[in-house]
Design a protein around this motif. Structure first.
Motif, PDB file in Angstrom:
ATOM      1  N   GLU A 487      -0.932  -5.703   4.073  1.00  0.00           N
ATOM      2  CA  GLU A 487      -1.379  -6.753   4.981  1.00  0.00           C
ATOM      3  C   GLU A 487      -1.788  -6.201   6.341  1.00  0.00           C
ATOM      4  N   ARG A 488      -1.079  -5.228   6.838  1.00  0.00           N
ATOM      5  CA  ARG A 488      -1.339  -4.730   8.192  1.00  0.00           C
ATOM      6  C   ARG A 488      -2.466  -3.706   8.229  1.00  0.00           C
ATOM      7  N   LEU A 489      -2.458  -2.772   7.275  1.00  0.00           N
ATOM      8  CA  LEU A 489      -3.413  -1.666   7.307  1.00  0.00           C
ATOM      9  C   LEU A 489      -4.612  -1.865   6.390  1.00  0.00           C
ATOM     10  N   GLY A 490      -4.594  -2.904   5.582  1.00  0.00           N
ATOM     11  CA  GLY A 490      -5.654  -3.101   4.601  1.00  0.00           C
ATOM     12  C   GLY A 490      -5.309  -2.400   3.297  1.00  0.00           C
ATOM     13  N   GLU A 491      -5.126  -1.097   3.371  1.00  0.00           N
ATOM     14  CA  GLU A 491      -4.644  -0.319   2.230  1.00  0.00           C
ATOM     15  C   GLU A 491      -3.595   0.661   2.720  1.00  0.00           C
ATOM     16  N   LEU A 492      -2.692   0.991   1.828  1.00  0.00           N
ATOM     17  CA  LEU A 492      -1.640   1.958   2.130  1.00  0.00           C
ATOM     18  C   LEU A 492      -1.760   3.098   1.127  1.00  0.00           C
ATOM     19  N   LEU A 493      -1.806   4.332   1.605  1.00  0.00           N
ATOM     20  CA  LEU A 493      -1.874   5.485   0.707  1.00  0.00           C
ATOM     21  C   LEU A 493      -0.488   5.782   0.155  1.00  0.00           C
ATOM     22  N   VAL A 494      -0.379   5.857  -1.162  1.00  0.00           N
ATOM     23  CA  VAL A 494       0.878   6.200  -1.819  1.00  0.00           C
ATOM     24  C   VAL A 494       0.609   7.301  -2.833  1.00  0.00           C
ATOM     25  N   ALA A 495       1.662   7.916  -3.337  1.00  0.00           N
ATOM     26  CA  ALA A 495       1.501   9.007  -4.306  1.00  0.00           C
ATOM     27  C   ALA A 495       2.563   8.908  -5.390  1.00  0.00           C
ATOM     28  N   VAL A 496       2.185   9.329  -6.586  1.00  0.00           N
ATOM     29  CA  VAL A 496       3.125   9.488  -7.697  1.00  0.00           C
ATOM     30  C   VAL A 496       3.083  10.955  -8.097  1.00  0.00           C
ATOM     31  N   VAL A 497       4.248  11.571  -8.219  1.00  0.00           N
ATOM     32  CA  VAL A 497       4.299  13.004  -8.513  1.00  0.00           C
ATOM     33  C   VAL A 497       5.268  13.297  -9.645  1.00  0.00           C
ATOM     34  N   VAL A 498       5.016  14.409 -10.301  1.00  0.00           N
ATOM     35  CA  VAL A 498       5.993  15.038 -11.203  1.00  0.00           C
ATOM     36  C   VAL A 498       6.311  16.364 -10.540  1.00  0.00           C
ATOM     37  N   ALA A 499       7.531  16.517 -10.078  1.00  0.00           N
ATOM     38  CA  ALA A 499       7.869  17.688  -9.263  1.00  0.00           C
ATOM     39  C   ALA A 499       9.330  18.062  -9.419  1.00  0.00           C
TER      40      ALA A 499
END
Length: 555
Positions: A487-499
């Motif tokens: 809502e605030r930023l329009g889009e939020l960058l997220v990540a999914v990892v195998v680590a």
């Protein structure tokens, strides 16, 4: 590779097999065959060498020579009963029958429409209805799916033996000679993955597919000549002492990498092709040792699996001489692992797309190692330019959409005039949909997909750039970055990892220290399993977005 390169000048000089001329405003191979079948026919010279190692429907190993594959092909041609230009849909899992089906279709003058054999009944029938084929060539499992989807047209199951009398009757009938294809005639239709829209069939002409194949062959010839120069040995001596090469086929044959690099190129070169029906690391390392595999090209996940087996001491990979991956730059830590486990192997990478008949950029050996972050160097017959969203051409080193022109580019999308028009610029350049740049030496660097950019708080964040940096982190096995609504930023960058041996805070810090702070993912989820991928081996971000609430919720 500059055209002033003495090796390039020598192997493309007038009178050589790879002589280059300009026709219709495009650089082309002067001695290219007009019809792909002529190139296929040339492989008869390999005779009784083993071509395919495969398993029958009953699970029995079978070894087929070039002679046997051509005899099988010649027997099938009269059974097709098609004319020049008829479409023939091929829908099978990777197997010898698929290769025979393709060879027979091209021999008979048909256009091979390569269906994604992993599709649902509705998806398979939709592709069939799109190309309206004269017949479908399938295996038993796919034939059942196609019938279940409602297709009632003509279909042959190549995994069931034909009636002997029918074979004799067809063989006794005159088979019409389709004559030679024109270079601009359709040769094959390859369907795009459809992860960003409806599936489309890219029409590759005989000229485009042959150009793509010969451009890759030219790269191999230059590597060979450079090797000869480095060791002071004549090329002919190296060729005379090379044992038969062997490749492990893991890409689907309906994909351009499977069709070109893993089937047709080995066919022309006399290379043995060992078919894996389904990826399994244990089986892969067994086959590499048992069949003395020399060439292996795969997606990064498969390479990680293989290296893990090797580090456990459960794999002998000493036969490997060429290891490659494509799409974009290999993660640096993966590259370093490959070099430590397989120091004898030459590394390579490439960048391309179905619509360009395969690769438009490649780098092999030292050419690759000295610029490991690249996705290859622009091939000699491809023109590449970088354009801003408004069409303005960008200067060298600046990012924009990668656009391609050349004899290897597709004719268009089958029966999709509007989408074909949208795929090309007004002056005829193919829009790749990839964001990247080209440096002064012709190396291509992929930044992201045009449609895979996150706009967060007014800032543009390219997911591939973030993924590249995460991929350099110790312990990182797989990673994917994408945007979710905010809502605030329009889009939020997220990540999914195998680590391994890391946590969310460490990943954020790693990215934030190497890129602008705003490019660090706001949240990181850890997946216990490999990331989902589509049939091209690319991470399926549509599935990842759907999985995000669960993955992040169980942290």
């Amino acid at each position: 590779m500059s055209q002033t390169d003495p090796v390039f000048a020598a192997v493309t000089a007038p009178g050589t097999p790879f002589e280059i001329v300009e026709r219709d405003g495009l650089r082309q191979f002067a001695n290219a065959a007009p019809d792909l079948n002529l190139m296929i026919e040339s492989a008869r010279r390999h005779g009784d060498k083993t071509f395919v190692v495969d398993f029958s429907s009953a699970g029995e190993e079978r070894r087929l020579s070039f002679d046997q594959m051509f005899a099988w092909r010649d027997q099938l041609v009269p059974m097709l009963h098609i004319q020049r230009g008829d479409r023939v849909a091929i829908c099978m899992r990777n197997r010898a029958e698929w290769m025979v089906a393709f060879m027979a279709t091209i021999k008979a003058g048909g256009v091979a429409a390569l269906l994604n054999s992993r599709g649902s009944p509705a998806e398979l029938v939709a592709m069939i209805e799109d190309v309206t084929p004269a017949l479908v060539l399938a295996d038993t499992a796919r034939a059942e799916l196609i019938r279940a989807g409602g297709f009632a047209g003509r279909m042959l199951d190549l995994t069931k033996p034909f009636d002997g009398q029918e074979i004799d009757r067809r063989a006794g009938e005159p088979v019409p000679d389709p004559g030679l294809a024109k270079p601009e005639d359709p040769c094959a239709i390859l369907f795009t993955s459809g992860t960003t829209g409806r599936v489309k069939g890219a029409v590759l002409t005989h000229r485009s597919l042959i150009t793509g194949l010969m451009a890759t062959q030219l790269t191999g010839v230059m590597v060979l000549h450079n090797m000869a120069r480095a060791h002071g040995i004549p090329v002919e001596t190296i060729m005379a002492n090379l044992p038969q090469q062997a490749t492990l086929l893991v890409y689907p044959l309906f994909h351009v990498s499977g069709l070109g690099s893993s089937f047709l190129s080995p066919l022309f070169a006399g290379t043995k092709v060992v078919i894996m029906r389904r990826w399994d690391a244990d089986e892969a390392v067994r086959l590499i040792q048992a069949e003395q595999i020399t060439q292996f090209s795969a997606v990064p996940t498969m390479l990680w699996d293989m290296l893990h087996k090797a580090k456990l001491g459960a794999a002998d990979l000493s036969s490997l001489r060429n290891i490659a991956s494509g799409g974009q730059a290999l993660p640096v830590n993966l590259l370093d692992e490959i070099r430590s486990v397989c120091p004898q192997a030459v590394m390579g990478t490439g960048y391309g797309m179905t619509e360009a008949s395969g690769a438009v950029a490649q780098a092999v050996g030292e050419d690759f190692i000295r610029n490991r972050a690249s996705a290859g160097r622009v091939l000699q017959l491809a023109d590449v330019r970088i354009a801003a969203p408004d069409g303005t051409l960008m200067p060298q080193g600046d990012s924009g959409e990668i656009q391609v022109r050349g004899a290897m580019v597709m004719q268009g999308y089958w029966n999709r005039p509007e989408e074909t028009a949208a795929a090309f610029t007004a002056d005829g350049w193919l829009r790749t949909g990839d964001v990247g740049y080209v440096d002064g030496e012709g190396y291509v660097f992929i930044v992201d997909r045009v449609k895979d950019m996150v706009i967060s708080g007014g800032e543009n964040i390219y997911c591939a750039e973030v993924e590249r940096v995460m991929g350099e982190m110790p312990g990182m096995i797989e990673c994917a970055a994408f945007g979710i609504p905010d809502e605030r930023l329009g889009e939020l960058l997220v990540a999914v990892v195998v680590a391994q041996d890391t946590d969310e805070a460490a990943i954020k810090q790693w990215v934030g220290e190497r890129l602008a702070r705003y490019k660090a993912p706001a949240h990181v989820a850890f997946s216990p399993d490999s990331l989902p991928r589509n049939h091209l081996g690319k991470v399926d971000k549509i599935k990842l977005r759907a999985m995000w609430p669960h993955l992040f919720g169980v942290q």
